[in-house]
Scaffold this active site. Structure first.
Site, PDB file in Angstrom:
ATOM      1  CG  ASP A 289     -41.678   8.503 -28.502  1.00  0.00           C
ATOM      2  OD1 ASP A 289     -42.606   6.963 -28.357  1.00  0.00           O
ATOM      3  OD2 ASP A 289     -40.437   8.301 -27.584  1.00  0.00           O
TER       4      ASP A 289
ATOM      5  CE  LYS B  15     -33.504  11.105   6.122  1.00  0.00           C
ATOM      6  NZ  LYS B  15     -34.255  10.746   5.306  1.00  0.00           N
TER       7      LYS B  15
ATOM      8  CG  ASP C  70     -39.960   7.347   5.607  1.00  0.00           C
ATOM      9  OD1 ASP C  70     -40.541   8.521   5.895  1.00  0.00           O
ATOM     10  OD2 ASP C  70     -39.304   6.845   5.722  1.00  0.00           O
TER      11      ASP C  70
END
Length: 313
Positions: free
Chosen positions: A38, A192, A218
């Site tokens: 892997d 926020k 944003d």
């Protein structure tokens, strides 16, 4: 262009090809292999010796795979005697890990910057980092681009007489103010509070939005929880129309579909810093290309010209 070599990892080869088309140079081949255990291996399949090498790789899903690809490509370029290796990183996912806001956590944005330098990065070309301090995590030179010009050119096609740019939070207010100046319209910002990765509260909007055509700006949209919360507050305050804009349209966990389903959202605009699968696109989505800006910045870096001059008014 002489003595330039551009390679791409597997994160966004379409953008890399578009950048090379603007530069008038070929996108050189890269081979990424995975061994039976892997582990990844990267091979740059063109000469790098004493050349100016550019590696184009945004950190997008799967972020860790694409990060390791980038580190291996950097090491390969250094081992191949590249004169200078520049990381062209349209999206730096770890930029959101920019502070220690809880005990015993790592500041991932700084750690990944150190890894890139250790692997052989001579310079970084980035687009709209999540916060200004991320620039300082790198000890190599950083050219920090933004997409406000491309976004502004898109929105100038509309009647902006009653428009207002709204930042979802105060942290993005400076960028929103710069965008508003480009459009010649006022700016507002949400107050926020974030409780978790996908739970936020916007208690108020500082600025006038009643009866106005709102452009929400944003830096990136991931799950879209902040924008959805802001939309509710804008409705309460009587916004006339709403359009949503961002640089990085990540649109994770069905965010694009949720935003498109909002009846008062007329348009969602992003750039192609990250790939957006064709199956996830909607009629409300507009994708702007930042390839010309990246290509021009790369040309200026190669020729020793000012990159900041790109943004001079």
């Amino acid at each position: 262009m002489r003595e330039i070599a551009v390679f791409s990892g597997s994160a966004h080869p379409e953008l890399a090809a578009e950048v090379c088309a603007h530069l008038g140079v070929p996108l050189l081949p890269t081979r990424i292999d995975r061994f039976a255990n892997d582990c990844l291996q990267a091979q740059l399949q063109a000469n790098c010796r004493e050349r100016d090498v550019y590696l184009i790789q945004p950190l997008v899903r799967p972020v860790q795979e694409h990060l390791v690809e980038l580190l291996l490509m950097l090491d390969a370029a250094r081992g191949a005697s590249a004169a200078r290796t520049t990381v062209v990183m349209p999206h730096y996912a770890y930029a959101r890990s920019d502070k220690k806001d809880a005990p015993r956590i790592s500041i991932g944005g700084r750690l990944m910057a150190d890894l890139m330098e250790t692997a052989g990065a001579s310079r970084v070309l980035a687009m709209t980092l999540h916060s200004p301090q991320v620039h300082g995590f790198f000890r190599v030179p950083v050219d920090h681009l933004h997409a406000l010009r491309e976004l502004a050119a898109h929105f100038r096609r509309y009647d902006l007489e009653r428009a207002v740019v709204v930042s979802p939070d105060l942290g993005n207010a400076k960028e929103a103010a710069a965008f508003a100046r480009l459009l010649g319209v006022p700016v507002a910002a949400g107050a926020k509070q974030r409780f978790s990765d996908d739970r936020v509260s916007i208690s108020s909007v500082i600025g006038e939005v009643a009866g106005r055509d709102v452009i929400v700006l944003d830096d990136e949209i991931a799950k879209g929880s902040t924008v959805v919360e802001l939309l509710g507050k804008l409705r309460e305050l009587g916004a006339r129309t709403i359009r949503v804009a961002c640089t990085h349209g990540l649109f994770a966990a069905g965010a694009l579909g949720r935003l498109s389903a909002e009846p008062d959202v007329l348009e969602i605009v992003c750039t192609n810093t990250v790939p957006i699968p064709a199956g996830e696109r909607t009629d409300k989505l507009r994708v702007l290309s930042i390839a010309p800006a990246l290509a021009e910045a790369m040309r200026r870096i190669h020729d020793g010209e000012s990159v900041s001059a790109l943004f001079d008014s």
